[in-house]
Design a protein around this motif. Structure first.
Motif: not given
Lengths: 149, 149, 149, 149
Positions: C41-62
């Motif tokens: 589940l942690v690895w999925c979260e890493m993938g999701r973080t990368d997906f959101i960054r690539e398609h929008f912006k850093s999830y940290a900014d979200v």
């Protein structure tokens, strides 16, 4: 374990180092909004894994040969918080090699602004499958010693 | 794996359950200020450990006998956040036993206000030391089956 | 939450995907000698973080914008064990976007021998700082929707 | 930070201590078959949480009052491995209190055979929400000081 000798430090400037980079995971944060402190030891382990692979072979193979390096002592000094999604860099160097023990030192930084986040030191002892201390295999010790010269 | 049969559910009211309580650790929180979602699987594992110990023997001993129960499928439905220092309760019940697999179901609640935090289900398969599926030892299977009747 | 529609699957072949690679950490193993199941589940979260960054912006900014995506449902099917020091690849794709929820699907493989290790699906709901469901900001939703077309 | 004074140790015999017990989780083991070393810091945090609750109030409430205790320094000496399903005991004592910092010391044992598994020390500094050092609130400091006399 008398590994904390001032004279080991003297040779540090000659030591070869490895660099490991990773991105802080959401899972690694805590409700203080920063990376939880125990994770720094995990990051040190990542640095150590890379160091051993670069100077010898995969630590996975070292274990398959029957030797394990068990952490006997760990110290971390926390200087600045690491935050989610930041890229951090772990610089790993070998500080001391003995017949049954090896000490690594680490500096963790955030390359984006070059801030130093932590320094750490771990001492590992060579143990067999039953967790009994054993002499480190000559080849492993030799490679590590070479890496610290 | 056809373990998700509606008919397994029918017998749930007769199933014996175990209760496990733990306090949410700071390490388990994330920067959202709540327990990180992956930890719920760890809590389920704590409940499962208690269930197996209560109905048979320590899972540590099960492993020493040469059998491991590897998680093959996990589902968690998150209903309300768990927070640092809260006491949570994991109720564990056995949902199905087959020759090589066993399914557990969990309900995680916060006893302080009786709020349901999550429900979960994990399917475990019996594997040998090389992670190959093997039939569950008769005694383990029998004890688990007895616990689900 | 009615996100598990068969018709979402139909469009998967058109969905843009992101790839994330990481190396299994020693910390992530357990005494079965493989990666502990909750880490997926942690690895999925890493993938999701990368997906959101690539398609929008850093999830940290979200999150800095006041919106958080809380995991409401998680499912993992474990197919083969991941081991220490192996490089694993997380392929992340968006399966569904609703006004308050988004579903991601993941395939975790080991590129060295192209073995599929796990598939997973997580549903995340948009919540405010008090963990109350809120509509996803239009821009976030739009970017995610665009990524699934 | 000059907290490592030999004279702090002199008063240890008078210090009140708290005892925390927990069972080693499967999640906490690694492929060496023992508890992964970073988890000892998590166990220390559990002991510290109990110490603060017993001598003052829940650390969750301390944080709600606006003060956080951030770990500035951690040291662990590992003496014997902890294994899955073993009950371990964390004895926590306060070693030093300053205006902005507090040092805790820990002894981790296995009550079943009274073996000492580790000793540890952490220094925590009082910080505000922006991670800036601040003086500890008088009441917190007073209670901690009282607990070390």
């Amino acid at each position: 374990m008398a590994l904390y000798k001032a004279d080991c430090r003297a040779s540090l400037s000659l030591v070869s180092r490895t660099m490991t980079e990773t991105r802080v995971r959401y899972a690694e944060t805590d409700q203080m909004g920063v990376a939880y402190h125990a994770n720094y030891l995990v990051w040190c382990e990542m640095g150590r894994t890379d160091f051993i692979r670069e100077h010898f072979k995969s630590y996975a193979d070292v274990e398959r040969d029957g030797v394990r390096l068990a952490v006997a002592d760990a110290q971390v000094r926390y200087l600045a918080p690491a935050r989610y999604d930041e890229i951090i860099r772990i610089e790993t160097r070998l500080a001391d090699v003995r017949s049954r023990a090896v000490a690594f030192e680490y500096t963790i930084t955030r390359p984006a602004d070059d801030v130093r986040l932590a320094t750490a030191r771990t001492v590992l002892v060579s143990v067999d499958g039953a967790q009994r201390p054993v002499a480190m295999p000559a080849e492993l010790r030799g490679r590590l010693a070479a890496a610290s010269e």
